[in-house]
Design a protein around this motif. Structure first.
Motif, PDB file in Angstrom:
ATOM      1  N   VAL A 116       0.858  -1.184   0.000  1.00  0.00           N
ATOM      2  CA  VAL A 116       0.000   0.000   0.000  1.00  0.00           C
ATOM      3  C   VAL A 116       0.894   1.233   0.000  1.00  0.00           C
ATOM      4  CG1 VAL A 116      -1.804   1.289   1.210  1.00  0.00           C
ATOM      5  CG2 VAL A 116      -1.810  -1.211   1.259  1.00  0.00           C
ATOM      6  N   GLY A 117       0.615   2.145  -0.942  1.00  0.00           N
ATOM      7  CA  GLY A 117       1.400   3.358  -1.049  1.00  0.00           C
ATOM      8  C   GLY A 117       0.572   4.600  -0.787  1.00  0.00           C
ATOM      9  N   PHE A 118       1.261   5.684  -0.444  1.00  0.00           N
ATOM     10  CA  PHE A 118       0.587   6.931  -0.103  1.00  0.00           C
ATOM     11  C   PHE A 118       1.320   8.121  -0.698  1.00  0.00           C
ATOM     12  CE2 PHE A 118      -0.136   3.879   3.253  1.00  0.00           C
ATOM     13  CZ  PHE A 118      -1.488   3.986   3.511  1.00  0.00           C
ATOM     14  N   ASP A 119       0.541   9.082  -1.141  1.00  0.00           N
ATOM     15  CA  ASP A 119       1.027  10.432  -1.364  1.00  0.00           C
ATOM     16  C   ASP A 119       1.204  11.060   0.016  1.00  0.00           C
ATOM     17  OD1 ASP A 119       1.416  13.001  -2.723  1.00  0.00           O
ATOM     18  OD2 ASP A 119      -0.602  13.469  -2.028  1.00  0.00           O
ATOM     19  N   LEU A 120       1.843  12.213   0.102  1.00  0.00           N
ATOM     20  CA  LEU A 120       2.058  12.867   1.389  1.00  0.00           C
ATOM     21  C   LEU A 120       1.129  14.056   1.603  1.00  0.00           C
ATOM     22  CD1 LEU A 120       3.577  13.278   4.031  1.00  0.00           C
ATOM     23  CD2 LEU A 120       5.381  14.457   2.755  1.00  0.00           C
ATOM     24  N   ASP A 121       1.367  15.142   0.876  1.00  0.00           N
ATOM     25  CA  ASP A 121       0.622  16.387   1.098  1.00  0.00           C
ATOM     26  C   ASP A 121      -0.846  16.230   0.721  1.00  0.00           C
ATOM     27  OD1 ASP A 121       2.989  18.040   1.767  1.00  0.00           O
ATOM     28  OD2 ASP A 121       3.550  17.607  -0.298  1.00  0.00           O
ATOM     29  N   GLY A 122      -1.722  16.554   1.670  1.00  0.00           N
ATOM     30  CA  GLY A 122      -3.144  16.477   1.422  1.00  0.00           C
ATOM     31  C   GLY A 122      -3.718  15.082   1.557  1.00  0.00           C
ATOM     32  N   THR A 123      -2.841  14.088   1.713  1.00  0.00           N
ATOM     33  CA  THR A 123      -3.286  12.703   1.873  1.00  0.00           C
ATOM     34  C   THR A 123      -3.089  12.226   3.305  1.00  0.00           C
ATOM     35  OG1 THR A 123      -2.808  12.187  -0.442  1.00  0.00           O
ATOM     36  CG2 THR A 123      -2.950  10.326   1.077  1.00  0.00           C
ATOM     37  N   LEU A 124      -1.881  12.412   3.827  1.00  0.00           N
ATOM     38  CA  LEU A 124      -1.604  11.986   5.200  1.00  0.00           C
ATOM     39  C   LEU A 124      -1.781  13.115   6.216  1.00  0.00           C
ATOM     40  CD1 LEU A 124       1.475   9.633   4.724  1.00  0.00           C
ATOM     41  CD2 LEU A 124      -0.938   9.028   4.971  1.00  0.00           C
ATOM     42  N   TYR A 125      -1.779  14.340   5.764  1.00  0.00           N
ATOM     43  CA  TYR A 125      -2.005  15.466   6.668  1.00  0.00           C
ATOM     44  C   TYR A 125      -2.654  16.605   5.884  1.00  0.00           C
ATOM     45  CZ  TYR A 125       1.622  18.441   4.692  1.00  0.00           C
ATOM     46  OH  TYR A 125       2.338  19.247   3.853  1.00  0.00           O
ATOM     47  N   GLU A 126      -3.255  17.544   6.588  1.00  0.00           N
ATOM     48  CA  GLU A 126      -3.917  18.690   5.964  1.00  0.00           C
ATOM     49  C   GLU A 126      -2.865  19.691   5.515  1.00  0.00           C
ATOM     50  OE1 GLU A 126      -5.609  20.981   4.138  1.00  0.00           O
ATOM     51  OE2 GLU A 126      -7.282  19.927   5.105  1.00  0.00           O
ATOM     52  N   GLU A 181       8.555  13.218 -11.501  1.00  0.00           N
ATOM     53  CA  GLU A 181       7.331  13.682 -10.857  1.00  0.00           C
ATOM     54  C   GLU A 181       6.120  12.908 -11.364  1.00  0.00           C
ATOM     55  OE1 GLU A 181       6.926  17.879 -11.426  1.00  0.00           O
ATOM     56  OE2 GLU A 181       8.702  18.367 -10.233  1.00  0.00           O
ATOM     57  N   LYS A 182       5.127  12.714 -10.483  1.00  0.00           N
ATOM     58  CA  LYS A 182       3.865  12.128 -10.921  1.00  0.00           C
ATOM     59  C   LYS A 182       3.207  13.054 -11.947  1.00  0.00           C
ATOM     60  CE  LYS A 182       2.833  12.022  -6.562  1.00  0.00           C
ATOM     61  NZ  LYS A 182       2.135  11.946  -5.263  1.00  0.00           N
ATOM     62  N   PRO A 183       2.545  12.537 -12.969  1.00  0.00           N
ATOM     63  CA  PRO A 183       2.073  11.154 -13.114  1.00  0.00           C
ATOM     64  C   PRO A 183       3.057  10.173 -13.748  1.00  0.00           C
ATOM     65  CG  PRO A 183       1.207  12.472 -14.894  1.00  0.00           C
ATOM     66  CD  PRO A 183       1.972  13.418 -14.003  1.00  0.00           C
ATOM     67  N   ASP A 194      -2.337  11.999  -8.832  1.00  0.00           N
ATOM     68  CA  ASP A 194      -2.113  10.730  -8.144  1.00  0.00           C
ATOM     69  C   ASP A 194      -2.888   9.607  -8.821  1.00  0.00           C
ATOM     70  OD1 ASP A 194      -0.487  11.825  -6.010  1.00  0.00           O
ATOM     71  OD2 ASP A 194      -2.318  12.674  -5.174  1.00  0.00           O
ATOM     72  N   ARG A 195      -4.113   9.925  -9.259  1.00  0.00           N
ATOM     73  CA  ARG A 195      -4.899   8.939 -10.003  1.00  0.00           C
ATOM     74  C   ARG A 195      -4.199   8.572 -11.322  1.00  0.00           C
ATOM     75  NH1 ARG A 195     -10.365   7.910  -9.884  1.00  0.00           N
ATOM     76  NH2 ARG A 195     -10.797   9.866  -8.751  1.00  0.00           N
ATOM     77  N   GLU A 196      -3.701   9.587 -12.029  1.00  0.00           N
ATOM     78  CA  GLU A 196      -3.016   9.338 -13.302  1.00  0.00           C
ATOM     79  C   GLU A 196      -1.759   8.500 -13.082  1.00  0.00           C
ATOM     80  OE1 GLU A 196      -2.355  12.944 -15.556  1.00  0.00           O
ATOM     81  OE2 GLU A 196      -4.156  13.831 -14.684  1.00  0.00           O
ATOM     82  N   PHE A 197      -1.033   8.814 -12.022  1.00  0.00           N
ATOM     83  CA  PHE A 197       0.162   8.030 -11.678  1.00  0.00           C
ATOM     84  C   PHE A 197      -0.204   6.566 -11.455  1.00  0.00           C
ATOM     85  CE2 PHE A 197       2.188   6.096  -7.939  1.00  0.00           C
ATOM     86  CZ  PHE A 197       3.472   5.889  -8.434  1.00  0.00           C
ATOM     87  N   SER A 198      -1.271   6.332 -10.707  1.00  0.00           N
ATOM     88  CA  SER A 198      -1.691   4.961 -10.405  1.00  0.00           C
ATOM     89  C   SER A 198      -2.111   4.216 -11.661  1.00  0.00           C
ATOM     90  CB  SER A 198      -2.842   4.981  -9.394  1.00  0.00           C
ATOM     91  OG  SER A 198      -2.426   5.542  -8.173  1.00  0.00           O
ATOM     92  N   ILE A 199      -2.844   4.899 -12.532  1.00  0.00           N
ATOM     93  CA  ILE A 199      -3.249   4.287 -13.805  1.00  0.00           C
ATOM     94  C   ILE A 199      -2.012   3.924 -14.623  1.00  0.00           C
ATOM     95  CG2 ILE A 199      -4.363   4.741 -16.020  1.00  0.00           C
ATOM     96  CD1 ILE A 199      -6.400   6.468 -14.479  1.00  0.00           C
ATOM     97  N   ASN A 200      -1.062   4.848 -14.696  1.00  0.00           N
ATOM     98  CA  ASN A 200       0.166   4.605 -15.472  1.00  0.00           C
ATOM     99  C   ASN A 200       0.976   3.437 -14.903  1.00  0.00           C
ATOM    100  OD1 ASN A 200      -0.466   6.760 -17.122  1.00  0.00           O
ATOM    101  ND2 ASN A 200       0.847   8.211 -16.044  1.00  0.00           N
TER     102      ASN A 200
END
Length: 219
Positions: A17-27, A164-166, A195-201
């Motif tokens: 399981v992977g995570f982005d940081l900004d806006g995903t794990l904290y405000e 950089e993503k994507p 992040d969605r585009e990165f995951s699709i790619n």
């Protein structure tokens, strides 16, 4: 529990399981409120403007446009007639302050609990764009070493814009993702379309969230 929170993900098959940081794990606004203080002072000094007015305008603009918008400093300067070389010099100074900033941040308790749950069941990794110094400072401030091993943390700014993503080149810098995992055995959490585009790619399953625990899900 995870099947209830994120029902569109095939959790029985997930191994990482992977995570982005900004806006995903904290405000991310918590960070922006801090870093824009010294930047607004710098801009106000250049523009001979009121610091509080500049700061307030910048925060409102960020709320409108979000972190993907890169023209806020330029707009402040232009509104006061600062252009050409003076504008570019001041923007460079603002960016240096931004990238070298050491924030004071903390994880929401719910995020802590969810990361504990994830880490008990899966290998975790983190992929984030931005300045290496700044993203590492956020990582330390949030205490993320509790859940993420350094070898499974990828900061695109350490390698260049093509990482950089994507784009998915950054996955080559994540030890876990170089171990032969099938892409569909990986799920990635992020808050932005990039992040969605990165995951699709990358071929990963994807969950679009706001602060990890809320949001829609999709593959």
């Amino acid at each position: 529990m995870l099947k209830f929170l994120y029902p569109k993900i095939k959790w029985d098959n997930i191994k990482a399981v992977g995570f982005d940081l900004d806006g995903t794990l904290y405000e991310e606004l918590e960070f922006i409120l801090q870093v824009y203080k010294p930047i607004s002072r710098l801009l106000a000094e250049t523009c001979l403007a009121d610091n509080k007015e500049v700061y307030s305008w910048m925060i409102k603009r960020w709320l409108e446009k979000g972190s993907s918008y890169h023209h806020i400093f330029e707009e402040v300067l232009a509104s006061y007639g600062i252009k050409d070389d003076p504008q570019q010099q001041t923007i460079a100074e603002c960016l240096e302050v931004f990238r070298e900033f050491d924030p004071k941040l903390c994880l929401a308790e719910r995020v802590r609990i969810l990361l504990d749950i994830f880490s008990e069941q899966f290998e975790l990794f983190l992929i984030t764009d931005g300045s290496p110094h700044l993203q590492k400072a956020k990582f330390r401030a949030l205490g993320l070493e509790r859940w993420f091993k350094n070898k499974n943390v990828g900061i695109s700014g350490a390698y260049g814009k093509c990482y950089e993503k994507p784009a998915t080149l950054i996955t080559q810098k994540i030890n876990l993702l170089c171990s032969g995992l099938h892409p569909q055995d990986v799920v990635f959490f992020g808050d932005r379309d990039v992040d969605r585009e990165f995951s699709i790619n990358a071929g990963y399953q994807f969950v679009k969230v706001k602060l990890l625990y809320a949001g829609e899900t999709s593959k």
